[in-house]
Design a protein around this motif. Sequence first.
Motif, PDB file in Angstrom:
ATOM      1  N   ILE A   1       0.850  -1.207   0.000  1.00 20.84           N
ATOM      2  CA  ILE A   1       0.000   0.000   0.000  1.00 20.84           C
ATOM      3  C   ILE A   1       0.881   1.251   0.000  1.00 20.84           C
ATOM      4  O   ILE A   1       1.853   1.324   0.754  1.00 20.84           O
ATOM      5  CB  ILE A   1      -0.918   0.011   1.261  1.00 20.84           C
ATOM      6  N   HIS A   2       0.517   2.225  -0.846  1.00 19.95           N
ATOM      7  CA  HIS A   2       1.267   3.489  -0.912  1.00 19.95           C
ATOM      8  C   HIS A   2       0.278   4.646  -0.981  1.00 19.95           C
ATOM      9  O   HIS A   2      -0.753   4.533  -1.651  1.00 19.95           O
ATOM     10  CB  HIS A   2       2.155   3.533  -2.162  1.00 19.95           C
ATOM     11  N   GLU A   3       0.614   5.727  -0.294  1.00 16.85           N
ATOM     12  CA  GLU A   3      -0.252   6.911  -0.342  1.00 16.85           C
ATOM     13  C   GLU A   3       0.227   7.842  -1.443  1.00 16.85           C
ATOM     14  O   GLU A   3       1.415   8.114  -1.541  1.00 16.85           O
ATOM     15  CB  GLU A   3      -0.192   7.657   0.997  1.00 16.85           C
ATOM     16  N   LEU A   4      -0.719   8.314  -2.244  1.00 20.08           N
ATOM     17  CA  LEU A   4      -0.374   9.249  -3.310  1.00 20.08           C
ATOM     18  C   LEU A   4      -1.155  10.540  -3.126  1.00 20.08           C
ATOM     19  O   LEU A   4      -2.386  10.521  -3.061  1.00 20.08           O
ATOM     20  CB  LEU A   4      -0.721   8.634  -4.681  1.00 20.08           C
ATOM     21  N   GLU A   5      -0.437  11.646  -3.039  1.00 20.37           N
ATOM     22  CA  GLU A   5      -1.083  12.964  -2.965  1.00 20.37           C
ATOM     23  C   GLU A   5      -1.463  13.324  -4.400  1.00 20.37           C
ATOM     24  O   GLU A   5      -0.584  13.521  -5.247  1.00 20.37           O
ATOM     25  CB  GLU A   5      -0.046  13.954  -2.392  1.00 20.37           C
ATOM     26  N   VAL A   6      -2.758  13.348  -4.700  1.00 20.88           N
ATOM     27  CA  VAL A   6      -3.184  13.538  -6.090  1.00 20.88           C
ATOM     28  C   VAL A   6      -3.007  15.013  -6.495  1.00 20.88           C
ATOM     29  O   VAL A   6      -3.417  15.921  -5.766  1.00 20.88           O
ATOM     30  CB  VAL A   6      -4.650  13.071  -6.292  1.00 20.88           C
ATOM     31  N   SER A   7      -2.411  15.213  -7.655  1.00 21.20           N
ATOM     32  CA  SER A   7      -2.067  16.580  -8.079  1.00 21.20           C
ATOM     33  C   SER A   7      -3.315  17.360  -8.505  1.00 21.20           C
ATOM     34  O   SER A   7      -4.361  16.770  -8.811  1.00 21.20           O
ATOM     35  CB  SER A   7      -1.087  16.524  -9.254  1.00 21.20           C
ATOM     36  N   ASP A   8      -3.190  18.678  -8.535  1.00 17.30           N
ATOM     37  CA  ASP A   8      -4.314  19.559  -8.895  1.00 17.30           C
ATOM     38  C   ASP A   8      -4.995  19.115 -10.195  1.00 17.30           C
ATOM     39  O   ASP A   8      -6.210  19.032 -10.283  1.00 17.30           O
ATOM     40  CB  ASP A   8      -3.827  21.006  -9.100  1.00 17.30           C
TER      41      ASP A   8
ATOM     42  N   LYS B   1      -1.475   1.019  -8.730  1.00 15.12           N
ATOM     43  CA  LYS B   1      -2.687   1.755  -9.133  1.00 15.12           C
ATOM     44  C   LYS B   1      -3.613   1.951  -7.943  1.00 15.12           C
ATOM     45  O   LYS B   1      -3.452   1.306  -6.898  1.00 15.12           O
ATOM     46  CB  LYS B   1      -3.431   0.962 -10.225  1.00 15.12           C
ATOM     47  N   GLU B   2      -4.638   2.774  -8.156  1.00 11.87           N
ATOM     48  CA  GLU B   2      -5.546   3.137  -7.062  1.00 11.87           C
ATOM     49  C   GLU B   2      -6.327   1.934  -6.512  1.00 11.87           C
ATOM     50  O   GLU B   2      -6.817   1.097  -7.248  1.00 11.87           O
ATOM     51  CB  GLU B   2      -6.550   4.181  -7.578  1.00 11.87           C
ATOM     52  N   LEU B   3      -6.396   1.923  -5.183  1.00 15.87           N
ATOM     53  CA  LEU B   3      -7.265   0.952  -4.514  1.00 15.87           C
ATOM     54  C   LEU B   3      -8.469   1.704  -3.938  1.00 15.87           C
ATOM     55  O   LEU B   3      -9.600   1.486  -4.344  1.00 15.87           O
ATOM     56  CB  LEU B   3      -6.475   0.229  -3.404  1.00 15.87           C
TER      57      LEU B   3
ATOM     58  N   GLU C   1      -2.794   3.528  -3.029  1.00 10.70           N
ATOM     59  CA  GLU C   1      -2.487   2.687  -4.185  1.00 10.70           C
ATOM     60  C   GLU C   1      -1.971   1.333  -3.711  1.00 10.70           C
ATOM     61  O   GLU C   1      -1.472   1.195  -2.593  1.00 10.70           O
ATOM     62  CB  GLU C   1      -1.437   3.365  -5.055  1.00 10.70           C
ATOM     63  N   PHE C   2      -2.093   0.344  -4.608  1.00 10.64           N
ATOM     64  CA  PHE C   2      -1.633  -1.014  -4.295  1.00 10.64           C
ATOM     65  C   PHE C   2      -0.731  -1.474  -5.434  1.00 10.64           C
ATOM     66  O   PHE C   2      -0.952  -1.117  -6.594  1.00 10.64           O
ATOM     67  CB  PHE C   2      -2.852  -1.942  -4.170  1.00 10.64           C
TER      68      PHE C   2
END
Length: 405
Positions: free
Chosen positions: A207-214, A236-238, A228-229
């Motif tokens: 599992i990874h956290e992604l700060e989604v861009s503007d 990709k997004e979970l 994300e997984f």
Amino acid sequence: MKENATKNNLMEKIVSLCKRRGFVFAGSEIYGGLAGTYDWGHFGLALKNNIKQSWWKKFVDNRRDMYGIDTAILMNSKVWEAAGHVTNFADSLDGKKFNTMLKTQVGAKKEEVAVSYLRPETAQGMFVNFKNTVDAFHPKLPFGMAQIGKAFRNEIAPRDFLFRQREFEQMEIEYFTREEDWEKYFEYWKGEMLEWMEEIGIDMGKIHELEVSDEDRAHYSKRTVDFEFDYPFGRKELFGLAYRTDFDLKNHKLDYIDEESAEKIIPHVIEPTFGVDRAMLVLLLSAYCEDEKGGEIRAHLKFKPSIAPVICAVSPLLKNKPELVEYANTKVFAPLKAEFGRVIWDDNGNIGKRYRRQDEIGTPFCIVIDFDTLTDNTVTVRDRDTGEQERIKVENLKSYIKEKI
Ligand code: GAP
């Protein structure tokens, strides 16, 4: 020993296991299928129901500030206009904007026919019931609404098994708070989401956290973190967590009046959102293991017993021996079924085949009734993960299983 097989063909193995063992089938399969749709077999449905129940228990039943709701899939098209989806819920197809909402029509008589959409998110059903919920339950801020239900998107390229479908299920929370508290609750819900993922047995190392861009955020969000997984087809997004501000309530012209101060405000929204089907896919990927037993590769799904479709399988050693069948049925199967529900009878093929089948279903315990049982009232309990067997007294079976789960 090959634990947690990471071969490239892992997805193919999972898809084939899901079909072979009755978890998931391609939708409309005998007519060549319908891309992006799947049908759920007995064990897949059991696993999916366990995921949903665990979610509902943690986020609704165990809390005082959450109101469950189940809203219609078909909604007045004005909802989607106000929510910005008619203009913004689009993907790009050859450089052109393509709205991914599935359009339908409601009404039989020509003059009554109205355009409607199959909802692309369950969220709007909650927003449009905000006033009903406040009037019915008089909640104090902060409080939340929760819903589990189907969502539909005309995805341009449905792919990767359960990952990107056109019909799928969501579990969503809209958490209403005062504007000044949004950051605090954003962090709080991040922690709650991670805790639940771990609880159900997702491989947290992937599992990874992604700060989604503007530029990548949805039109309604001021901040989004995607969980994300590491799928075999890439990271990709979970699930997602969004700060939807007061965007939705404002657009639906809804507000909240504090009963004590008579202050009128538009609450801000933190939205933890979970895809049921992606949760299921990720649990399958997290649980899938292969090891070698007697020169053969053994595949098994190491589900936590709390989430496994089946807790135990009961087997008479030989199905043509009435005394074994009778004992297994009345003294073992019936009482365990009454206690745990998720118990199955398995007398198909020899014991080795039964173990292999149950390993692939992810059944933590296999109980075998043999000739010794008839004299000493003990049974063999085989552990899915180690393959080890123990003799247990029939009278202790319930407490033995309870302790293990
Ligand atoms: N209400 C917010 C919302 O719908 P989203 O990120 O578009 O946000 C939420 O969707 C979740 O639904 C995703 O995190 C994912 O788990 C799941 N999901 C979205 N599209 C999907 C699809 N085409 N197939 C399967 N699951 C999907």
